[in-house]
Design a protein around this motif. Structure first.
Motif, PDB file in Angstrom:
ATOM      1  N   THR A  59      35.094  53.724  40.354  1.00  0.00           N
ATOM      2  CA  THR A  59      36.383  54.199  39.840  1.00  0.00           C
ATOM      3  C   THR A  59      36.390  54.552  38.362  1.00  0.00           C
ATOM      4  OG1 THR A  59      37.084  51.988  39.208  1.00  0.00           O
ATOM      5  CG2 THR A  59      37.548  52.667  41.460  1.00  0.00           C
ATOM      6  N   ASN A  60      35.479  53.946  37.633  1.00  0.00           N
ATOM      7  CA  ASN A  60      35.516  54.062  36.179  1.00  0.00           C
ATOM      8  C   ASN A  60      36.800  53.511  35.604  1.00  0.00           C
ATOM      9  OD1 ASN A  60      33.123  55.354  34.817  1.00  0.00           O
ATOM     10  ND2 ASN A  60      33.391  56.624  36.633  1.00  0.00           N
ATOM     11  N   VAL A  61      37.340  52.522  36.237  1.00  0.00           N
ATOM     12  CA  VAL A  61      38.466  51.844  35.600  1.00  0.00           C
ATOM     13  C   VAL A  61      38.188  50.358  35.482  1.00  0.00           C
ATOM     14  CG1 VAL A  61      39.776  53.160  37.330  1.00  0.00           C
ATOM     15  CG2 VAL A  61      40.566  50.909  36.663  1.00  0.00           C
ATOM     16  N   ILE A  62      38.636  49.841  34.362  1.00  0.00           N
ATOM     17  CA  ILE A  62      38.525  48.413  34.099  1.00  0.00           C
ATOM     18  C   ILE A  62      39.930  47.836  34.188  1.00  0.00           C
ATOM     19  CG2 ILE A  62      38.103  46.703  32.287  1.00  0.00           C
ATOM     20  CD1 ILE A  62      35.854  48.462  31.248  1.00  0.00           C
ATOM     21  N   GLY A  63      40.078  46.819  34.984  1.00  0.00           N
ATOM     22  CA  GLY A  63      41.374  46.168  35.108  1.00  0.00           C
ATOM     23  C   GLY A  63      41.476  45.021  34.109  1.00  0.00           C
ATOM     24  N   VAL A  64      42.648  44.862  33.555  1.00  0.00           N
ATOM     25  CA  VAL A  64      42.853  43.788  32.589  1.00  0.00           C
ATOM     26  C   VAL A  64      44.072  42.982  33.013  1.00  0.00           C
ATOM     27  CG1 VAL A  64      43.232  43.232  30.165  1.00  0.00           C
ATOM     28  CG2 VAL A  64      41.955  45.293  30.776  1.00  0.00           C
ATOM     29  N   GLN A  87      35.381  54.594  25.073  1.00  0.00           N
ATOM     30  CA  GLN A  87      34.077  55.053  24.575  1.00  0.00           C
ATOM     31  C   GLN A  87      33.022  55.043  25.676  1.00  0.00           C
ATOM     32  OE1 GLN A  87      32.682  52.814  21.188  1.00  0.00           O
ATOM     33  NE2 GLN A  87      34.511  53.291  20.024  1.00  0.00           N
ATOM     34  N   TYR A  88      33.119  54.064  26.520  1.00  0.00           N
ATOM     35  CA  TYR A  88      32.149  53.955  27.596  1.00  0.00           C
ATOM     36  C   TYR A  88      32.531  54.803  28.805  1.00  0.00           C
ATOM     37  CZ  TYR A  88      29.535  50.094  25.484  1.00  0.00           C
ATOM     38  OH  TYR A  88      28.742  49.325  24.671  1.00  0.00           O
ATOM     39  N   GLY A  89      33.609  55.538  28.679  1.00  0.00           N
ATOM     40  CA  GLY A  89      34.021  56.386  29.791  1.00  0.00           C
ATOM     41  C   GLY A  89      34.868  55.685  30.832  1.00  0.00           C
ATOM     42  N   TYR A  90      35.460  54.579  30.436  1.00  0.00           N
ATOM     43  CA  TYR A  90      36.329  53.874  31.369  1.00  0.00           C
ATOM     44  C   TYR A  90      37.783  53.979  30.925  1.00  0.00           C
ATOM     45  CZ  TYR A  90      32.318  51.710  33.619  1.00  0.00           C
ATOM     46  OH  TYR A  90      31.164  51.496  34.330  1.00  0.00           O
ATOM     47  N   VAL A  91      38.631  53.847  31.889  1.00  0.00           N
ATOM     48  CA  VAL A  91      40.058  53.856  31.652  1.00  0.00           C
ATOM     49  C   VAL A  91      40.547  52.443  31.959  1.00  0.00           C
ATOM     50  CG1 VAL A  91      42.030  54.470  33.102  1.00  0.00           C
ATOM     51  CG2 VAL A  91      40.749  56.256  31.928  1.00  0.00           C
ATOM     52  N   CYS A  92      41.592  52.001  31.274  1.00  0.00           N
ATOM     53  CA  CYS A  92      42.061  50.633  31.500  1.00  0.00           C
ATOM     54  C   CYS A  92      43.403  50.587  32.201  1.00  0.00           C
ATOM     55  CB  CYS A  92      42.250  49.911  30.171  1.00  0.00           C
ATOM     56  SG  CYS A  92      40.738  49.563  29.321  1.00  0.00           S
ATOM     57  N   THR A  93      43.511  49.719  33.182  1.00  0.00           N
ATOM     58  CA  THR A  93      44.822  49.487  33.764  1.00  0.00           C
ATOM     59  C   THR A  93      45.162  48.026  33.514  1.00  0.00           C
ATOM     60  OG1 THR A  93      44.290  48.739  35.983  1.00  0.00           O
ATOM     61  CG2 THR A  93      44.127  51.064  35.581  1.00  0.00           C
ATOM     62  N   VAL A 116      39.526  49.059  40.753  1.00  0.00           N
ATOM     63  CA  VAL A 116      38.740  48.808  39.540  1.00  0.00           C
ATOM     64  C   VAL A 116      37.264  48.585  39.845  1.00  0.00           C
ATOM     65  CG1 VAL A 116      40.741  47.658  38.492  1.00  0.00           C
ATOM     66  CG2 VAL A 116      39.024  46.292  39.671  1.00  0.00           C
ATOM     67  N   ASP A 117      36.455  48.792  38.811  1.00  0.00           N
ATOM     68  CA  ASP A 117      35.026  48.481  38.917  1.00  0.00           C
ATOM     69  C   ASP A 117      34.742  47.112  38.331  1.00  0.00           C
ATOM     70  OD1 ASP A 117      34.481  50.961  39.961  1.00  0.00           O
ATOM     71  OD2 ASP A 117      33.991  51.862  38.030  1.00  0.00           O
ATOM     72  N   GLY A 118      35.596  46.720  37.412  1.00  0.00           N
ATOM     73  CA  GLY A 118      35.384  45.438  36.742  1.00  0.00           C
ATOM     74  C   GLY A 118      36.711  44.884  36.279  1.00  0.00           C
ATOM     75  N   LEU A 119      36.714  43.605  35.977  1.00  0.00           N
ATOM     76  CA  LEU A 119      37.972  42.948  35.633  1.00  0.00           C
ATOM     77  C   LEU A 119      37.791  42.055  34.405  1.00  0.00           C
ATOM     78  CD1 LEU A 119      40.533  43.347  37.221  1.00  0.00           C
ATOM     79  CD2 LEU A 119      40.015  41.291  38.545  1.00  0.00           C
ATOM     80  N   ILE A 120      38.790  42.101  33.547  1.00  0.00           N
ATOM     81  CA  ILE A 120      38.818  41.172  32.426  1.00  0.00           C
ATOM     82  C   ILE A 120      40.029  40.277  32.656  1.00  0.00           C
ATOM     83  CG2 ILE A 120      39.173  40.921  29.952  1.00  0.00           C
ATOM     84  CD1 ILE A 120      37.760  43.577  29.548  1.00  0.00           C
ATOM     85  N   LEU A 121      39.773  39.004  32.697  1.00  0.00           N
ATOM     86  CA  LEU A 121      40.839  38.054  33.018  1.00  0.00           C
ATOM     87  C   LEU A 121      41.135  37.185  31.806  1.00  0.00           C
ATOM     88  CD1 LEU A 121      41.292  38.731  35.866  1.00  0.00           C
ATOM     89  CD2 LEU A 121      40.088  36.682  36.590  1.00  0.00           C
TER      90      LEU A 121
END
Lengths: 334, 334
Positions: A59-64, A87-93, A116-121
Motif C-alpha cells: 500500500t505504501n501507507v504507514i498507519g499511526v 521522504q521514503y515514499g509513504y503516506v501516513c494515515t 497499511v504496510d506498517g504500523l506505529i503504535l
DNA sequence: ATGAAAGCGCTAACAT
DNA sequence: ATGTTAGCGCTTTCAT
C-alpha cells in the motif's frame, strides 16, 4: 473518468505493458518513451494507486495509532513521522486509539484489510501484556513508540525517561540540594513510572535516600500539580521539587509562590518534556527535552527498514534526552 | 496470504457473489448467511479495501493538507477532523504543504491517483488566487480551512477573526480604554490581516480613531512580541494593547513588565487563540477562543455532505469565536 | 435467492 | 524491446 494506462497505450501506439514498464523504470525504446511521455502529458495521466496496491499487495501507507492526536507530545512526533514517511515514499494515515478501543477493533485488521504496510503504535498508558503478545506473534511490521521495551519480542523506540530524571537529580545535587521531593505522574502511565524510577536511582547514585514522604502522585495537569504541591508543602520540608512533566511543574510553582515562597530562591523546581509552558512561564523551567521530532523520524526509518526486510530482528531504541537549564533552579538554601 | 471472498465462498458452499452480497447487506437466505458468517469467523476474513476501492472508485479516505502538523492550531483541528471522519467511515491521511510545494506536486493529483475522495486544505498564508481558481474549477470535493471565503467558488470554513477582535475592543472600551494599540501579526498571514481589520472596525464602532502610530507589526512569536512592544513603548503612550495572538501577547507582557510597568494596572493586554500560554502564564491572558476541534469537526461534516452529494452549492462557514476573560485586562488608568 | 461472467486499472510472467 | 495473457480481490449486471 481519469485516463488509464490503456488510454496512454492507445495514444502512444503501444501496449499497456510497455506503458507500465516505462512507468516503472523498465527498458523502453527512446522513441516509444517519447510518445508515452507525450500522451501522459496530454491526458494528464496519473497512475491509479489502488489498482497498483491490489496487484502488488503493497500500500505504501504507514498507519499511526495514538491516544490523542492533539496532544503536544504526539503532534511533534507526528510531524516527524509524516515528514520522513513522505521522504521514503509513504503516506501516513492516523487513527485514534480511543475509537479503536470503543469499536473493539483490532489494529492488526489494518494489515488484513490492506490499509497499511506498517504500523506505529503510540500510547502513554502501560500496555496490556496480552495485547503486546498478540501483536508480537502476528509478525507484522509494527513499532512501538513510548514504551521502554517491556516486551522484547517487539520493536520499540522511546526516550530514556530514567536517565532524564537521573540527570536532573545530579544537577540538583550539584547545587547542594539534599531534601529533594518528587511530584510523580499517574501510575498507569509508563513514562511516569520510569521517571519515578529515575528519581530513585538518581537519588541513590548521589548518596541520598529517597524519602517516601517526599513523593506524591498527581496527574500531569497544572491543576493537579498545584493541589499535590500544596499537600506536599503541608507535610514536609524540602529544597527542590522534581516534577514528572512541565504542566505539573507549572502548577507546583504557582502553589509555592502562592505561599509567599520564591522559586528558585526557596525551592527549586524542575519539569519534563520541554513543552511551551517550560519556556515561557516565569520563571522559565529547567526541564528535560524530549526529541519529539527525532522520535518520529527514527521510528519511521526503523519501520521502513523492517518492512523492506533490512532489519529482521527486533530492536529497542532508546534516545537520550537533553537537560535544558533555565532559571527555576538555584543553590540549595539549606 | 489473507483469505479472500472466494475462500469464504468455498467454505460456505456458495458463490463469491453471494458472499459479496452478504457483506454488503444484500438479501441472503438465513441458512446461507449462517454458513458465511461461520466461514468468516473461522478464517478471520477481512475484506480487502484496495480491491473494493478499485471497483467502486471510492476510497473512503479524506486527505488533509496543512502547513505544519505540529502547530497547536492544527493539532486541535486535526483531532476534530480525525474523530469525526472515522465516525463517518472515513480514514484520514495527512500531508504537509511544504513537501507538496517542494516537489511541485499538485494536490489535485491525489484525486486522480485514487488516494482520496475529498480534501481539506488548511494554511495560514494568504492563498494564491490562481491556485484557488485552479482548485475551484476542478470541481473536486475540497474544503478550505482558515480562509475567509476569499474566493466564493470554493467551500470554506473559518472562525470570524474580525468579530473576535471587535469583541475585544468593545470589552476594552467598556473598561474605559481609549488609547488602544495593536500588535498586528505578519502581513502574509490572512488571519493577521483580518484581526487588524477587526481592530480598525472595533475602534470605529466605539467612536475611537485607530492611530497608525499605535499599530506595529511583529511575527506571531513570543520574542517578536517582546521586541515590537518595546518599540511601541518607546514611541507612544497607550493603556491597552491588543495582540494578534497569545504568543506575542506573552512577549508583550514581558516587555511591559521588564520596564517596571504592571499588567493590567498600567497596561491591559489581550491575546488571540486561547492557547495554553494564555491560560497558564501570569497574569493569565484575556483572549479569544478558537474552537479548533469544532472547526475540524464541521469541516469534515461539510465535506462529507459535499462528497455524498447532499450539498452541491459552495458555502462559506464562519464560526463565532468566544472571548475568554482573564486577568490581563483592567480599568483604564487614564 | 443465487451463480456466472465481466470488468475496475494495474503488474508480471511468458512468448516473440 | 514489445505485446499477449492471466490475475490481484472485489462488485455488479444479468440470467436462472
Amino acid at each position: 473518468m481519469s485516463p488509464t494506462i490503456i488510454d496512454i497505450a492507445k495514444m502512444a501506439n503501444t501496449s499497456k505493458s510497455t506503458v507500465s514498464r516505462y512507468l516503472n523504470g523498465g527498458k523502453v525504446r527512446a522513441s516509444t518513451a517519447k510518445r508515452i511521455e507525450e500522451a501522459i502529458r496530454k491526458l494528464k495521466y496519473k497512475p491509479n494507486v489502488n489498482a497498483r496496491r491490489l496487484v502488488l499487495n503493497k500500500t505504501n501507507v504507514i498507519g499511526v495509532v495514538v491516544d490523542d492526536i492533539s496532544n503536544i507530545y504526539y503532534s511533534g512526533v507526528l510531524a516527524g513521522i509524516q515528514a520522513v514517511a513522505s521522504q521514503y515514499g509513504y503516506v501516513c494515515t492516523f487513527y485514534s486509539r480511543a475509537a479503536y478501543k470503543k469499536d473493539e477493533k483490532d489494529y492488526l485488521d489494518l494489515f488484513k484489510e490492506g490499509q497499511v504496510d506498517g504500523l506505529i503504535l503510540g500510547t502513554f498508558q502501560i500496555r496490556d501484556p496480552e495485547e503486546m503478545e498478540h501483536i508480537a506473534e502476528s509478525g507484522y511490521p509494527i513499532i512501538f513508540i513510548g514504551d521502554n521495551a517491556s516486551n522484547s519480542a517487539v520493536s520499540s523506540i522511546d526516550i530514556d525517561n530514567v536517565q532524564g530524571v537521573i540527570d536532573i537529580i545530579k544537577y540538583l545535587h550539584s547545587l547542594g540540594h539534599k531534601r529533594i521531593a518528587h511530584l510523580r505522574g499517574p501510575s498507569n502511565m509508563s513514562a511516569a513510572n520510569l521517571r519515578l524510577e529515575g528519581f530513585v536511582k538518581g537519588m541513590k547514585s548521589c548518596g541520598l535516600e529517597p524519602d517516601p514522604e517526599l513523593i506524591i502522585e498527581s496527574d500531569w495537569t497544572v491543576e493537579g500539580g498545584y493541589t499535590a504541591t500544596n499537600k506536599l508543602l503541608d507535610r514536609a520540608k524540602f529544597t527542590a521539587l522534581v516534577c514528572s512533566n512541565d504542566y505539573c511543574a507549572n502548577g507546583a510553582i504557582k502553589a509555592i509562590q502562592s505561599r509567599g515562597l520564591r522559586v528558585p530562591e526557596d525551592i527549586s523546581v524542575t519539569g519534563f518534556d520541554n513543552s511551551i509552558l517550560a519556556e515561557y512561564t516565569s520563571p522559565p523551567i529547567t526541564t528535560v527535552k524530549q526529541p519529539f521530532y527525532d522520535l518520529g523520524k527514527i521510528a519511521v526509518k526503523h519501520l521502513v527498514d523492517i518492512m523492506e526486510g533490512d532489519i529482521p530482528l527486533k530492536t529497542a531504541i532508546l534516545l537520550q534526552p537533553i537537560m535544558v537549564i533555565r532559571s527555576s533552579c538555584g543553590k540549595a538554601p539549606w
